[in-house]
Design a protein around this motif. Structure first.
Motif, PDB file in Angstrom:
ATOM      1  N   SER A 378      23.843 -12.874  98.415  1.00 43.98           N
ATOM      2  CA  SER A 378      22.492 -13.659  97.790  1.00 43.98           C
ATOM      3  C   SER A 378      22.528 -13.200  96.504  1.00 43.98           C
ATOM      4  N   ASN A 379      21.846 -11.935  96.435  1.00 45.95           N
ATOM      5  CA  ASN A 379      21.589 -10.908  95.393  1.00 45.95           C
ATOM      6  C   ASN A 379      23.276 -10.294  95.350  1.00 45.95           C
ATOM      7  N   PRO A 380      23.988 -10.179  94.216  1.00 45.31           N
ATOM      8  CA  PRO A 380      25.143  -9.605  94.419  1.00 45.31           C
ATOM      9  C   PRO A 380      24.907  -7.527  94.009  1.00 45.31           C
ATOM     10  N   SER A 381      23.908  -7.666  93.182  1.00 46.48           N
ATOM     11  CA  SER A 381      23.516  -6.000  93.272  1.00 46.48           C
ATOM     12  C   SER A 381      22.642  -5.150  94.163  1.00 46.48           C
ATOM     13  N   LYS A 382      22.602  -6.146  95.581  1.00 44.12           N
ATOM     14  CA  LYS A 382      21.750  -6.020  96.504  1.00 44.12           C
ATOM     15  C   LYS A 382      22.095  -6.633  97.838  1.00 44.12           C
ATOM     16  N   PRO A 383      23.506  -6.200  98.052  1.00 41.12           N
ATOM     17  CA  PRO A 383      23.745  -6.266  99.914  1.00 41.12           C
ATOM     18  C   PRO A 383      23.080  -6.272 100.279  1.00 41.12           C
ATOM     19  N   LYS A 384      22.898  -7.283 101.636  1.00 41.70           N
ATOM     20  CA  LYS A 384      22.283  -6.743 103.113  1.00 41.70           C
ATOM     21  C   LYS A 384      22.928  -6.934 104.629  1.00 41.70           C
TER      22      LYS A 384
END
Length: 531
Positions: A378-384
């Motif tokens: 959902s945040n491409p810079s911070k995959p979970k």
């Protein structure tokens, strides 16, 4: 290149070129999303938007797989059709095998003659998705396979001989085939005429005739590129991104770590889509060794995408900022310190990834470690990391490998939910009495994101080196059930297809090692939407 040997098959029908297609592929001017309640219309090529496919797409009933024969000098490769309809009497069974008429092709990736980039409205001229276009990596031969006449029993429509290719280009070793919005097919190439590294792209028209090279031959920047592999285009931003495997003279002989610096890639390449010229080459350094699969988000206006680097076991996020393309590393899977293996540290070796059509999740396969992972992007810079399951691999119990230092992760924390690299060897995966060989390799996601199909063969020479039992036993297709709400993966205990010794009745010329997966109506790695 491999010796080209014609394999005559009595059951093969006379091959002829497909009739000329109607002019197709009008640009869709809608934005990503559209009306989520719109009903799917069947007389179209693909779907109007990615979310149309996600919410309204038909459940897959059959899948096609490229299948490499484990005795390639005696039997040919094939396109195998598998029934994946749980309401069918032949569920999870091989229902058709289309053997190629030549030996030593090494079928690998394949694409469509038309996809959702050719979306048309109902009743204009119907579904153009009629043929699979299948390159032979080692033979430089191309096959057009008719899947429209009988989806459950594809037939060969045309063979493009390697001699025809040589007349118009010196490029060899084809890889990715993508349909374009104008009805043509574009194929990336990985080698030159001597089998050394090369980078370029070929264009085939609607009759599967090679018309030209896509890239500009006068582009001086392109001439400096050594390697090719995968590509993905995003016309809204006038951009294409390509990746690099290495020199065929190296990777067709297995993997030699001493050749990494001299024979393998570490860069991603940004191209001006309209001008067909190289804009920018980004060296990813030691954290970006052997960048393979590349995908944009499905939203046709998105300026975000990802590339997975196999040997470094990293994922980079690329994005547009101030009219320039930036790159950042967002995922790293640490190597595991082991004993009883070829090297003291085992990389995960990311060999494939897929993005859900709602652009929420990214799934990747680690061929050596053996696991499949689910990341919330959902945040491409911070995959979970939210899901993980093991599909074979080199870290399973009963083999020669042991984990030297339990909990060793090079000091890096991969997640806060007990997911990530294992502290101990994992149990072999056995489904319905069949043990899965190799490790998770190619993956394909259902349109609704709820089912993930996994194969376990990478490339014949690498299979033999890292998983020699694949040649003896053949490979498997398994299914993972996906939690698309909270995240989570679980192997489906009722589904497995064996392409080896246990399936001799359906595969008399087997075993086969299967690789890429396609659905008749399109899927999450073949279809590209236009804005």
């Amino acid at each position: 290149m491999e010796t080209e040997t014609l394999l005559v098959k009595n059951q093969l029908t006379t091959m002829s070129a497909p009739s000329s297609f109607d002019s197709c592929c009008k640009k869709d001017n809608s934005t990503n999303g559209g009306d989520q309640q719109q009903l799917f219309v069947t007389q179209t090529t693909g779907y109007k938007t990615p979310l149309d496919a996600f919410y309204n797409g038909k459940r897959e009933e059959i899948v096609y797989l490229t299948a490499i024969n484990t005795n390639p000098h005696k039997h040919s490769d094939a396109i195998i059709t598998v029934d994946v309809d749980p309401n069918s009497k032949t569920y999870s069974q091989v229902i058709h095998v289309l053997e190629m008429p030549y030996l030593n092709d090494e079928l690998h990736h394949f694409g469509w003659n038309a996809c959702s980039s050719c979306y048309e409205k109902q009743n204009q001229s119907g579904d153009k998705r009629k043929y699979l276009f299948v390159p032979g990596v080692k033979s430089n031969r191309f096959y057009a396979v008719d899947v429209k006449t009988n989806q459950r029993a594809p037939k060969l429509a045309k063979v493009v001989d390697p001699e025809e290719i040589k007349k118009k280009t010196e490029l060899t070793y084809p890889h990715t085939a993508h349909c374009l919005g104008n009805g043509n097919v574009m194929v990336s190439m990985m080698g030159d005429k001597e089998g050394n590294g090369g980078c370029g792209f070929l264009l085939f028209n609607q009759n599967f005739e090679l018309t030209s090279e896509w890239h500009q031959s006068t582009d001086e920047a392109h001439k400096n590129l050594k390697y090719g592999y995968d590509f993905w285009y995003q016309p809204y931003h006038n951009i294409m991104v390509s990746t690099e495997w290495g020199s065929p003279s190296a990777f067709t002989k297995g993997f030699d770590p001493k050749l990494v610096d001299s024979h393998y890639g570490r860069s991603i390449n940004f191209w001006n889509w309209n001008d067909k010229k190289l804009l920018k080459r980004v060296d990813l350094g030691d954290k970006g060794l052997i960048p393979l699969e590349v995908r944009f988000l499905h939203n046709p206006k998105s300026a975000h995408g990802f590339v997975a680097c196999a040997l470094s076991s990293t994922v980079f996020h690329f994005y547009k900022k101030d009219d320039d393309w930036q790159v950042e590393q967002v995922i790293e899977i640490p190597p595991i310190e082991v004993e009883g293996w070829a090297l003291p540290h085992m990389p995960s070796l990311i060999t494939d990834f897929v993005i859900s059509l709602d652009d929420k999740y990214l799934y990747l396969a680690n061929w050596l470690h053996g696991d499949v992972r689910q990341y919330d992007i959902s945040n491409p810079s911070k995959p979970k990391l939210v899901g993980q399951v093991f599909i074979g691999g080199s870290l399973k119990k009963g083999g020669s490998v042991s984990i030297k230092d339990s909990g060793h992760t090079n000091g890096k924390i991969e997640s806060t939910n007990s997911l990530g690299n294992p502290n101990q060897l994992v149990e072999p995966l056995v489904v319905k009495g069949i043990e899965v060989q190799g490790g998770a390799q190619m993956i394909q996601l259902s349109l609704d994101g709820k089912r993930l199909y996994v194969t376990n063969s990478l490339f014949s020479d690498w299979d033999l080196q890292f998983y020699p039992k694949l040649r003896e036993k053949g490979s498997q297709l398994v299914m993972i059930d996906v939690d698309i709400e909270k995240g989570g993966l679980k192997v489906n205990d009722n589904f497995i297809v064996d392409f080896g010794v246990s399936n001799k009745d359906s595969l008399p010329n087997g075993p086969y090692n299967v690789h890429e997966i396609r659905y008749p109506g399109g899927d999450c790695t073949s279809d590209i939407w236009l804005a």
